[in-house]
Scaffold this motif. Structure first.
Motif, PDB file in Angstrom:
ATOM      1  N   LYS A 184      -5.318   8.427  -1.406  1.00 15.60           N
ATOM      2  CA  LYS A 184      -5.682   7.387  -2.377  1.00 15.60           C
ATOM      3  C   LYS A 184      -5.498   5.984  -1.804  1.00 15.60           C
ATOM      4  CE  LYS A 184      -5.210  10.250  -6.460  1.00 15.60           C
ATOM      5  NZ  LYS A 184      -4.582  10.455  -7.764  1.00 15.60           N
ATOM      6  N   ALA A 185      -4.605   5.823  -0.858  1.00 19.50           N
ATOM      7  CA  ALA A 185      -4.398   4.514  -0.225  1.00 19.50           C
ATOM      8  C   ALA A 185      -5.604   4.104   0.620  1.00 19.50           C
ATOM      9  CB  ALA A 185      -3.140   4.544   0.638  1.00 19.50           C
ATOM     10  N   THR A 242       2.541   3.962  -8.934  1.00 15.13           N
ATOM     11  CA  THR A 242       1.946   5.082  -8.208  1.00 15.13           C
ATOM     12  C   THR A 242       0.433   5.002  -8.333  1.00 15.13           C
ATOM     13  OG1 THR A 242       2.136   7.460  -7.792  1.00 15.13           O
ATOM     14  CG2 THR A 242       1.950   6.779 -10.109  1.00 15.13           C
ATOM     15  N   ALA A 243      -0.265   5.766  -7.533  1.00 14.27           N
ATOM     16  CA  ALA A 243      -1.727   5.805  -7.599  1.00 14.27           C
ATOM     17  C   ALA A 243      -2.166   6.380  -8.935  1.00 14.27           C
ATOM     18  CB  ALA A 243      -2.281   6.657  -6.461  1.00 14.27           C
ATOM     19  N   ASP A 259       0.817  -1.222   0.000  1.00 17.57           N
ATOM     20  CA  ASP A 259       0.000   0.000   0.000  1.00 17.57           C
ATOM     21  C   ASP A 259       0.849   1.269   0.000  1.00 17.57           C
ATOM     22  OD1 ASP A 259       0.877  -0.185   2.627  1.00 17.57           O
ATOM     23  OD2 ASP A 259      -1.117  -0.066   3.525  1.00 17.57           O
ATOM     24  N   TYR A 267       1.030   3.659  -3.403  1.00 21.29           N
ATOM     25  CA  TYR A 267       0.112   4.738  -3.775  1.00 21.29           C
ATOM     26  C   TYR A 267       0.813   6.091  -3.770  1.00 21.29           C
ATOM     27  CZ  TYR A 267      -3.880   1.583  -3.325  1.00 21.29           C
ATOM     28  OH  TYR A 267      -4.773   0.554  -3.489  1.00 21.29           O
ATOM     29  N   TRP A 274      -8.959   3.850  -5.408  1.00 25.12           N
ATOM     30  CA  TRP A 274      -7.945   4.151  -6.418  1.00 25.12           C
ATOM     31  C   TRP A 274      -7.058   2.929  -6.668  1.00 25.12           C
ATOM     32  CZ3 TRP A 274      -8.202   8.894  -8.701  1.00 25.12           C
ATOM     33  CH2 TRP A 274      -8.988   9.851  -8.058  1.00 25.12           C
ATOM     34  N   SER A 275      -6.678   2.737  -7.918  1.00 26.04           N
ATOM     35  CA  SER A 275      -5.748   1.657  -8.244  1.00 26.04           C
ATOM     36  C   SER A 275      -4.314   2.170  -8.179  1.00 26.04           C
ATOM     37  CB  SER A 275      -6.026   1.121  -9.655  1.00 26.04           C
ATOM     38  OG  SER A 275      -5.630   2.054 -10.635  1.00 26.04           O
ATOM     39  N   VAL A 276      -3.369   1.229  -8.138  1.00 20.04           N
ATOM     40  CA  VAL A 276      -1.972   1.579  -8.356  1.00 20.04           C
ATOM     41  C   VAL A 276      -1.628   1.102  -9.760  1.00 20.04           C
ATOM     42  CG1 VAL A 276      -1.196   1.634  -5.970  1.00 20.04           C
ATOM     43  CG2 VAL A 276      -1.121  -0.514  -7.207  1.00 20.04           C
TER      44      VAL A 276
END
Length: 175
Positions: free
Chosen positions: A138-139, A161-162, A130, A133, A143-145
């Motif tokens: 966003k973590a 990154t996010a 995690d 991100y 949100w995706s990475v």
């Protein structure tokens, strides 16, 4: 034997065995809640980095200790494949080529994810955390990475990154 002779033919074909990083784990949605604009399901996106289609039949997706075996599915040249739970398949299909499994779970805080070919060689892996991100906001979910450069996967956490997309991720599309 039946009087149906075929004239001499030349038929070209090729056989290619994918090498490491010909397919890469390219995007990870581990914590879809609270929802931004994507379906509220976890997913992993694969990206085919080469100019040939690759059939993933009998490949294994390993998430932590859980192993999922692919059926007959092709990821096209320079194409994407979204992997998700069976319940989410119809929701992700509008975003692109989708393949689902009866169980699918990614730890929010991190897990090792690997794509393994039928003879046991690792084609792609991501030691997801995690911290990738690079954003505490966003973590917290939705949100995706995303991999920054899919052609340079050996950079590990420095290549993730996010997502900056307003949907919260880019499944099936360029990061």
């Amino acid at each position: 034997l039946y009087g149906n002779p075929m004239p001499a033919q030349n038929i070209s074909f090729s056989h290619y065995e994918p090498d490491a990083f010909d397919i890469v784990i390219n995007e990870i949605m581990a914590d879809p809640s609270p929802v931004v604009l994507l379906p509220e399901y976890e997913y992993v996106e694969l990206y085919n980095t080469i100019d040939l289609p690759i059939n993933l039949k009998s490949y294994i997706l390993q998430i932590g200790t859980s192993k999922k075996t692919f059926g007959d599915v092709i990821i096209g040249p320079k194409g994407y494949l979204i992997l998700c739970h069976d319940a989410a398949k119809a929701l992700f299909e509008p975003y692109g080529n989708t393949y689902s499994f009866s169980s699918f779970s990614i730890s929010n805080t991190g897990v090792n994810i690997s794509l393994i070919n039928p003879i046991g060689a690792i084609i792609s892996f991501a030691e997801f955390s995690d911290t990738w991100y690079n954003s505490s906001f966003k973590a917290d979910g939705g949100w995706s990475v995303e991999q920054i450069d899919p052609l340079n996967p050996c950079l590990g956490k420095y290549n993730w990154t996010a997502s900056v997309d307003n949907k919260g991720g880019t499944p099936g599309a360029l990061n």
